[in-house]
Design a protein around this motif. Structure first.
Motif, PDB file in Angstrom:
ATOM      1  N   ILE A   1      17.154  27.535  65.907  1.00 60.88           N
ATOM      2  CA  ILE A   1      17.530  27.608  64.493  1.00 60.88           C
ATOM      3  C   ILE A   1      18.832  28.386  64.327  1.00 60.88           C
ATOM      4  CG2 ILE A   1      16.855  28.572  62.263  1.00 60.88           C
ATOM      5  CD1 ILE A   1      13.963  27.914  62.956  1.00 60.88           C
ATOM      6  N   GLN A   2      18.944  29.505  65.037  1.00 62.61           N
ATOM      7  CA  GLN A   2      20.173  30.305  64.944  1.00 62.61           C
ATOM      8  C   GLN A   2      21.378  29.508  65.445  1.00 62.61           C
ATOM      9  OE1 GLN A   2      19.942  34.035  66.998  1.00 62.61           O
ATOM     10  NE2 GLN A   2      22.038  34.645  66.488  1.00 62.61           N
ATOM     11  N   TRP A   3      21.218  28.828  66.595  1.00 55.54           N
ATOM     12  CA  TRP A   3      22.327  28.021  67.132  1.00 55.54           C
ATOM     13  C   TRP A   3      22.704  26.905  66.162  1.00 55.54           C
ATOM     14  CZ3 TRP A   3      21.514  22.782  68.379  1.00 55.54           C
ATOM     15  CH2 TRP A   3      22.625  22.129  68.917  1.00 55.54           C
ATOM     16  N   PHE A   4      21.731  26.252  65.573  1.00 60.78           N
ATOM     17  CA  PHE A   4      21.991  25.127  64.670  1.00 60.78           C
ATOM     18  C   PHE A   4      22.730  25.598  63.424  1.00 60.78           C
ATOM     19  CE2 PHE A   4      20.715  21.792  61.620  1.00 60.78           C
ATOM     20  CZ  PHE A   4      21.043  20.662  62.360  1.00 60.78           C
ATOM     21  N   ASN A   5      22.317  26.732  62.881  1.00 57.01           N
ATOM     22  CA  ASN A   5      22.938  27.235  61.647  1.00 57.01           C
ATOM     23  C   ASN A   5      24.332  27.806  61.887  1.00 57.01           C
ATOM     24  OD1 ASN A   5      20.658  26.544  60.169  1.00 57.01           O
ATOM     25  ND2 ASN A   5      19.714  28.563  60.407  1.00 57.01           N
ATOM     26  N   GLU A   6      24.603  28.200  63.130  1.00 57.56           N
ATOM     27  CA  GLU A   6      25.911  28.800  63.436  1.00 57.56           C
ATOM     28  C   GLU A   6      26.911  27.794  63.986  1.00 57.56           C
ATOM     29  OE1 GLU A   6      25.135  32.033  66.041  1.00 57.56           O
ATOM     30  OE2 GLU A   6      24.264  33.326  64.477  1.00 57.56           O
ATOM     31  N   GLY A   7      26.674  26.520  63.790  1.00 54.76           N
ATOM     32  CA  GLY A   7      27.642  25.500  64.190  1.00 54.76           C
ATOM     33  C   GLY A   7      27.061  24.362  64.987  1.00 54.76           C
ATOM     34  N   GLY A   8      25.849  24.520  65.483  1.00 49.21           N
ATOM     35  CA  GLY A   8      25.235  23.451  66.256  1.00 49.21           C
ATOM     36  C   GLY A   8      24.998  22.191  65.447  1.00 49.21           C
ATOM     37  N   LYS A   9      24.842  22.353  64.125  1.00 45.51           N
ATOM     38  CA  LYS A   9      24.616  21.197  63.249  1.00 45.51           C
ATOM     39  C   LYS A   9      25.782  20.224  63.311  1.00 45.51           C
ATOM     40  CE  LYS A   9      23.715  20.059  58.396  1.00 45.51           C
ATOM     41  NZ  LYS A   9      23.477  20.610  57.035  1.00 45.51           N
ATOM     42  N   ASP A  10      26.988  20.750  63.439  1.00 48.88           N
ATOM     43  CA  ASP A  10      28.183  19.899  63.435  1.00 48.88           C
ATOM     44  C   ASP A  10      28.641  19.524  64.843  1.00 48.88           C
ATOM     45  OD1 ASP A  10      28.305  20.192  60.634  1.00 48.88           O
ATOM     46  OD2 ASP A  10      29.300  22.132  60.874  1.00 48.88           O
ATOM     47  N   PHE A  11      27.900  19.964  65.837  1.00 52.96           N
ATOM     48  CA  PHE A  11      28.286  19.678  67.224  1.00 52.96           C
ATOM     49  C   PHE A  11      27.882  18.253  67.585  1.00 52.96           C
ATOM     50  CE2 PHE A  11      27.564  19.640  71.816  1.00 52.96           C
ATOM     51  CZ  PHE A  11      28.759  20.183  72.275  1.00 52.96           C
ATOM     52  N   ALA A  12      28.848  17.450  68.070  1.00 56.19           N
ATOM     53  CA  ALA A  12      28.583  16.053  68.445  1.00 56.19           C
ATOM     54  C   ALA A  12      27.970  16.031  69.841  1.00 56.19           C
ATOM     55  CB  ALA A  12      29.871  15.239  68.413  1.00 56.19           C
ATOM     56  N   SER A  13      26.666  15.810  69.909  1.00 47.83           N
ATOM     57  CA  SER A  13      25.975  15.826  71.197  1.00 47.83           C
ATOM     58  C   SER A  13      25.950  14.440  71.820  1.00 47.83           C
ATOM     59  CB  SER A  13      24.545  16.353  71.030  1.00 47.83           C
ATOM     60  OG  SER A  13      23.839  15.563  70.099  1.00 47.83           O
ATOM     61  N   HIS A  14      25.894  14.416  73.133  1.00 49.31           N
ATOM     62  CA  HIS A  14      25.832  13.160  73.882  1.00 49.31           C
ATOM     63  C   HIS A  14      24.377  12.816  74.170  1.00 49.31           C
ATOM     64  CE1 HIS A  14      26.716  10.095  76.879  1.00 49.31           C
ATOM     65  NE2 HIS A  14      25.865  10.699  77.686  1.00 49.31           N
ATOM     66  N   SER A  15      23.994  11.553  73.973  1.00 50.05           N
ATOM     67  CA  SER A  15      22.614  11.123  74.191  1.00 50.05           C
ATOM     68  C   SER A  15      22.394  10.757  75.655  1.00 50.05           C
ATOM     69  CB  SER A  15      22.278   9.920  73.306  1.00 50.05           C
ATOM     70  OG  SER A  15      20.991   9.430  73.608  1.00 50.05           O
ATOM     71  N   ILE A  16      21.314  11.298  76.239  1.00 49.72           N
ATOM     72  CA  ILE A  16      20.950  10.915  77.605  1.00 49.72           C
ATOM     73  C   ILE A  16      20.070   9.664  77.601  1.00 49.72           C
ATOM     74  CG2 ILE A  16      21.040  13.308  78.355  1.00 49.72           C
ATOM     75  CD1 ILE A  16      17.965  13.259  78.471  1.00 49.72           C
ATOM     76  N   SER A  17      19.745   9.168  76.402  1.00 46.37           N
ATOM     77  CA  SER A  17      18.859   8.002  76.297  1.00 46.37           C
ATOM     78  C   SER A  17      19.614   6.695  76.207  1.00 46.37           C
ATOM     79  CB  SER A  17      17.957   8.144  75.061  1.00 46.37           C
ATOM     80  OG  SER A  17      17.197   9.319  75.123  1.00 46.37           O
ATOM     81  N   ARG A  18      20.916   6.751  76.019  1.00 39.79           N
ATOM     82  CA  ARG A  18      21.677   5.511  75.873  1.00 39.79           C
ATOM     83  C   ARG A  18      23.024   5.656  76.559  1.00 39.79           C
ATOM     84  NH1 ARG A  18      19.407   6.568  71.052  1.00 39.79           N
ATOM     85  NH2 ARG A  18      21.221   7.707  70.352  1.00 39.79           N
ATOM     86  N   ASP A  19      23.389   4.617  77.265  1.00 41.32           N
ATOM     87  CA  ASP A  19      24.742   4.510  77.829  1.00 41.32           C
ATOM     88  C   ASP A  19      25.335   3.269  77.194  1.00 41.32           C
ATOM     89  OD1 ASP A  19      26.999   4.813  79.214  1.00 41.32           O
ATOM     90  OD2 ASP A  19      26.147   4.501  81.207  1.00 41.32           O
ATOM     91  N   VAL A  20      25.913   3.410  75.996  1.00 37.80           N
ATOM     92  CA  VAL A  20      26.243   2.269  75.156  1.00 37.80           C
ATOM     93  C   VAL A  20      27.665   1.776  75.414  1.00 37.80           C
ATOM     94  CG1 VAL A  20      26.397   1.478  72.768  1.00 37.80           C
ATOM     95  CG2 VAL A  20      24.686   3.178  73.407  1.00 37.80           C
TER      96      VAL A  20
END
Length: 655
Positions: free
Chosen positions: A439-458
């Motif tokens: 929660i702390q990481w998400f509220n301090e900028g993690g929400k806007d962090f563009a993460s890469h999905s390990i479930s799809r190689d599109v």
């Protein structure tokens, strides 16, 4: 240095004193026949002896020479059990006090209280036979100091077992037993305890083993499976299982069958604590049991399951062994794991048809954590409506919940994903330290962090998940040789197409809403005949059966293209191409065939090993073929470079 073994220790253990922690000496070590490697030892208190069985994790002490004949040890945890009418001490934990020592006292072979047949074999080792005993059990030379004991190179001395006497001598003894052991009044005037009448002793789940007699465990139910019915050679039946967690963190699964189901199914409630005894311990069936325990319990009609009136708060509600999302990439397919992450998206529920013809529901939930990655969590069945709808409502309201998944199943089709199974449990915003970190990481900028999905190689521009491979990877990774086909994409250049047999004659008749399309043969009447439809007809269809050689920078491969993919490659129907070759314009036929040579295509492939005659071969079939579009391919390459740099950058586990 004089050594004082705990006096009357063997007698105390035999009558049920499990809190003594005595000092004893090892007189014999020998392996026993078992599925697992195990050792039986003979221990002595200086007067009496008793056979003992080492727990498997103590084998290392023997292999490392820390435990040997003559060693003085302190029994930290142990139980006394009856095996084949013989009383055996099962040693669960112990400490080596002295590695090497001469034989202490005049030990005799004890008469087993539960086996009169041993009486004939019992004998007293008298003082006149003492040299012989020393020769057999402890062929260790006497130390030059004249002391009966010497500390070996790997020997250890327990500080709790050492005391400095006023005269300067050092004496090794058990601090709990300065004098001879005196049995508790409850054991006085009693003989051997009959096995079925002995009170069950509460032990940790981790200490359970099949060599015990009476036992009891006190634990909390963390999961309860559904009631399932089955049918086998013995007839119809029903079964259910539940998982237990005790105060030491030990977990074990209990299973009930048939009449025992009726006895305990309604009694068992998730979250409640029970005292359980009189079950059968069996090896865990790892195909169905994901707990980290080599044993599981099967209850029978005489088993006891007693709810504890006062809920024991020392037993936790649940236990997690979380893996961060970046660790899932290296987890084997079908592994059972615990994960936790922030819910960033919940897809709508879809209905799919299983192979058995039954419909089921499926919903994708996307989780992310501060490892910089995200993963697809697939909800199946009723979970889609219950937990799935709840998560979706929370997202719509503007909150991003933390979701913990206990016992999710890893799937490696088209990337790594996690799916729910019958024993999976979902916890929204669980009270764990990891939840607060996320929660702390998400509220301090993690929400806007563009993460890469390990479930799809599109592949950019594609609506499906596609795993890009090279020709060498297809061969080196042995794709297609598993139980299921592999689906991959390949960018390659067409270098050759066989033109002699590029099609086959097919049945044009309709079966339901689709054509038969089976191969047909010409009969004497001039008509075509289909063996499947058992009919004749004047005209047949022509369908592609192309054999294509392709190449990339890593090698060559042969692909098979059928009707739809053949038309995508040649931009012409098989029938028209047949007419051009044999009836109309052979030059035009050659021009069409050469038009696709040395063109780059993106092939979607199905790879599966098949049997041809008596030989197994890997068949690579083209499912879809598209010419490479420069703009889309450039986007793909840029994305691949970005992902490569990201995956090779240093990521950190969050918990």
């Amino acid at each position: 240095m004089p050594v004082n073994l705990t006096k009357n220790a063997i007698e105390a253990i035999s009558v049920g004193d499990l809190n003594l922690k005595p000092l004893v000496q090892v007189l014999e070590i020998r392996p026993v026949s078992s599925v697992q490697e195990r050792y039986r030892i003979l221990v002595s208190d200086g007067v009496d002896t008793r056979q003992a069985l080492l727990a498997v994790h103590l084998n290392l002490k023997i292999k490392s020479k820390e435990l040997r004949i003559g060693s003085v040890v302190q029994l930290v945890e142990y139980i006394c059990s009856v095996v084949q009418n013989r009383q055996i001490i099962v040693i669960l934990n112990m400490e080596t006090i002295m590695t090497d020592c001469e034989i202490i006292g005049n030990p005799k072979l004890s008469l087993d209280a539960n086996s009169a047949s041993q009486g004939a074999a019992s004998s007293t080792i008298t003082a006149t036979r003492q040299p012989e005993v020393r020769k057999i059990f402890a062929p260790t030379p006497k130390p030059s100091t004249g002391s009966p004991c010497r500390s070996g190179s790997s020997g250890r001395t327990s500080s709790s077992s050492m005391s400095i006497m006023s005269n300067g001598n050092t004496s090794l003894h058990n601090p709990n037993t300065n004098a001879s052991y005196k049995p508790s009044p409850v054991y006085k005037k009693h003989g051997a305890v009959v096995r079925n009448e002995a009170p069950a002793h509460i032990i940790p789940v981790a200490a359970l083993n099949p060599y015990q007699g009476r036992w009891a465990i006190k634990a909390r139910v963390t999961a309860k499976g559904d009631l399932r019915r089955y049918n086998n050679a013995k007839g119809d039946g029903k079964v259910f299982s539940f998982d237990l967690l005790d105060s030491d963190g030990g977990e074990i699964r209990i299973t009930c069958f048939n009449a025992v189901v009726d006895q305990f199914y309604e009694l068992i409630k998730v979250g409640k604590v029970y005292l359980i005894s009189k079950g059968n311990l069996k090896p865990a069936q790892k195909n169905f049991n994901h707990l980290k325990n080599e044993w599981e319990i099967v209850l029978h009609a005489t088993s006891t399951v007693d709810p504890c009136p006062d809920d024991d708060r020392s037993i936790p509600e649940r236990q997690f062994d979380f893996k961060s999302i970046n660790e899932i990439e290296n987890v084997e397919n079908n592994s059972i794991i615990d994960i936790i992450g922030i819910v960033t998206n919940v897809n709508p529920t879809t209905t799919i048809l299983r192979k058995n013809g039954m419909e089921t529901q499926k919903r994708i939930v996307i989780l992310k954590d501060n490892s910089g990655l995200s993963v697809d969590l697939t909800l199946w069945g009723d979970v889609c409506n219950r937990e799935g709808e709840n998560l979706q409502e929370m997202l719509v309201s503007g909150s991003f919940p933390v979701l913990a998944v206990k016992a999710g199943k890893v799937n490696d089709f088209s990337g790594k994903s996690v799916g729910t199974i019958s024993t999976t449990q979902l916890f929204v915003n669980p009270d764990t330290p990891v939840t607060q970190i996320l929660i702390q990481w998400f509220n301090e900028g993690g929400k806007d962090f563009a993460s890469h999905s390990i479930s799809r190689d599109v592949v950019p521009g594609s609506s499906h998940n596609e795993i890009r491979k090279t020709i060498s990877q297809i061969k080196d990774e042995n794709l297609g040789q598993g139980d299921k086909p592999d689906w991959v994409t390949l960018k390659a250049t067409i270098s050759f197409i066989k033109t002699d047999n590029f099609y086959y004659t097919a049945c044009p008749l309709m079966i339901g809403d689709r054509k038969c399309s089976k191969k047909v043969t010409k009969v004497a009447s001039g008509n075509w005949c289909c063996d499947r439809c058992d009919q004749e007809f004047e005209l047949c269809d022509y369908r592609y059966l192309l054999q294509i050689q392709v190449q990339d920078h890593t090698g060559l491969a042969w692909l098979t293209a059928f009707q739809e993919s053949g038309e995508e490659i040649l931009c012409c129907s098989a029938k028209n191409l047949h007419l051009l070759k044999y009836e109309q314009d052979h030059a035009r036929f050659a021009e069409i065939m050469h038009s696709c040579l040395f063109e780059k295509y993106i092939f979607k492939l199905k790879i599966k090993e098949e049997i041809y005659g008596d030989e197994q071969k890997v068949k690579i079939t083209v499912v879809k073929a598209e010419k490479v579009k420069a703009s889309l391919e450039n986007r793909y390459l840029l994305t691949a470079i970005k992902d490569f740099v990201f995956k090779n950058s240093k990521t950190q586990k969050i918990y």
